[in-house]
Design an enzyme around this catalytic site. Sequence first.
Site, mmCIF file in Angstrom:
data_model
loop_
_atom_site.group_PDB
_atom_site.id
_atom_site.type_symbol
_atom_site.label_atom_id
_atom_site.label_comp_id
_atom_site.label_asym_id
_atom_site.label_seq_id
_atom_site.Cartn_x
_atom_site.Cartn_y
_atom_site.Cartn_z
ATOM 1 N N PRO A 16 4.035 1.861 3.257
ATOM 2 C CA PRO A 16 3.147 3.027 3.234
ATOM 3 C C PRO A 16 3.459 3.969 4.400
ATOM 4 C CG PRO A 16 2.042 1.194 4.299
ATOM 5 C CD PRO A 16 3.398 0.675 3.869
ATOM 6 N N MET A 17 2.729 5.058 4.509
ATOM 7 C CA MET A 17 2.885 5.944 5.662
ATOM 8 C C MET A 17 2.528 5.170 6.933
ATOM 9 S SD MET A 17 1.508 9.662 4.458
ATOM 10 C CE MET A 17 1.716 10.448 6.061
ATOM 11 N N GLU A 89 12.627 9.742 3.116
ATOM 12 C CA GLU A 89 11.671 10.244 2.098
ATOM 13 C C GLU A 89 12.298 10.207 0.706
ATOM 14 O OE1 GLU A 89 8.668 10.824 2.988
ATOM 15 O OE2 GLU A 89 8.625 11.668 5.007
ATOM 16 N N CYS A 183 -5.387 -1.276 3.848
ATOM 17 C CA CYS A 183 -5.075 -2.513 3.125
ATOM 18 C C CYS A 183 -5.620 -2.392 1.690
ATOM 19 C CB CYS A 183 -5.712 -3.714 3.835
ATOM 20 S SG CYS A 183 -7.516 -3.698 3.764
HETATM 21 P P1 ADP Z 1 6.774 6.013 8.418
HETATM 22 O O1 ADP Z 1 8.159 6.603 8.352
HETATM 23 O O2 ADP Z 1 6.664 4.697 7.678
HETATM 24 O O3 ADP Z 1 5.675 6.966 8.058
HETATM 25 P P2 ADP Z 1 7.106 6.207 11.268
HETATM 26 O O4 ADP Z 1 8.380 5.496 11.617
HETATM 27 O O5 ADP Z 1 7.169 7.697 11.190
HETATM 28 O O6 ADP Z 1 6.503 5.585 9.930
HETATM 29 O O7 ADP Z 1 5.966 5.883 12.350
HETATM 30 C C1 ADP Z 1 5.634 4.583 12.764
HETATM 31 C C2 ADP Z 1 4.758 4.709 14.026
HETATM 32 O O8 ADP Z 1 3.507 5.269 13.674
HETATM 33 C C3 ADP Z 1 4.400 3.410 14.669
HETATM 34 O O9 ADP Z 1 5.405 2.955 15.543
HETATM 35 C C4 ADP Z 1 3.126 3.768 15.451
HETATM 36 O O10 ADP Z 1 3.470 4.297 16.717
HETATM 37 C C5 ADP Z 1 2.541 4.923 14.665
HETATM 38 N N1 ADP Z 1 1.275 4.634 13.933
HETATM 39 C C6 ADP Z 1 0.281 5.534 13.753
HETATM 40 N N2 ADP Z 1 -0.699 5.015 12.959
HETATM 41 C C7 ADP Z 1 -0.325 3.767 12.617
HETATM 42 C C8 ADP Z 1 -0.889 2.708 11.786
HETATM 43 N N3 ADP Z 1 -2.059 2.863 11.147
HETATM 44 N N4 ADP Z 1 -0.201 1.564 11.654
HETATM 45 C C9 ADP Z 1 0.965 1.394 12.305
HETATM 46 N N5 ADP Z 1 1.560 2.343 13.083
HETATM 47 C C10 ADP Z 1 0.942 3.514 13.245
#
Ligand code: ADP
Length: 191
Positions: A16-17, A89, A183
Amino acid sequence: MYRPSHHGSIEVIVGPMYSGKSEELIRRLKRAQIAKQKVLVFKPAIDDRYSIEDIVSHNGSKLKAVRIAHAKDILEYIEKDTQVVGIDEVQFFDMEIVQICKDLADRGVRVIAAGLDMDFRGEPFGPTPALVAIAEFADKLSAICMTCGEPAHRTQRLINEKPANYSDPIILVGATESYEARCRLHHEVPN
Ligand code: ADP
């Protein structure tokens, strides 16, 4: 992870994001650059304009990427000595991306793609699931649920701070939209 260096392969990083997909993609690509490999990085364009932009992770790490409108545009940049292709993406590309990744890997390229495996409704997102199926290596990452602190595998869409409905349009003019990791228990998709 054991990875033969002279054979092509497909690696997929999903979740997920906020699960760290971009962070992990950037980490792998930077290591390939340190190994002096010829690396190309792509991300989807929201419009038809070509540009060079950074892939930026939520923790601030970044890497230069070419923004492209269609999956097949990747082929225009591939050279004989391209060894590694990174795609961020990947869920926003058309299904053709699956065949392109396969062809590149067959030619000996190491393909690393990162993307959302589920949309905000919790349903399979675009070409990501098909890519996972044909990949040699797939990593499913989790974030932290913003409601309970457990591992989160889903992305909650919020409109004006309330859970978005299943049928809400992707673009909502005038609304404040945000996303957070949740979750299964706390992921809400009304109607
Ligand atoms: P994605 O590409 O999956 O969106 P990113 O690599 O851009 O993820 O970002 C991951 C970072 O986001 C983590 O290392 C942490 O610092 C930050 N973060 C912010 N909110 C959360 C969350 N709810 N769970 C985990 N990490 C988070």
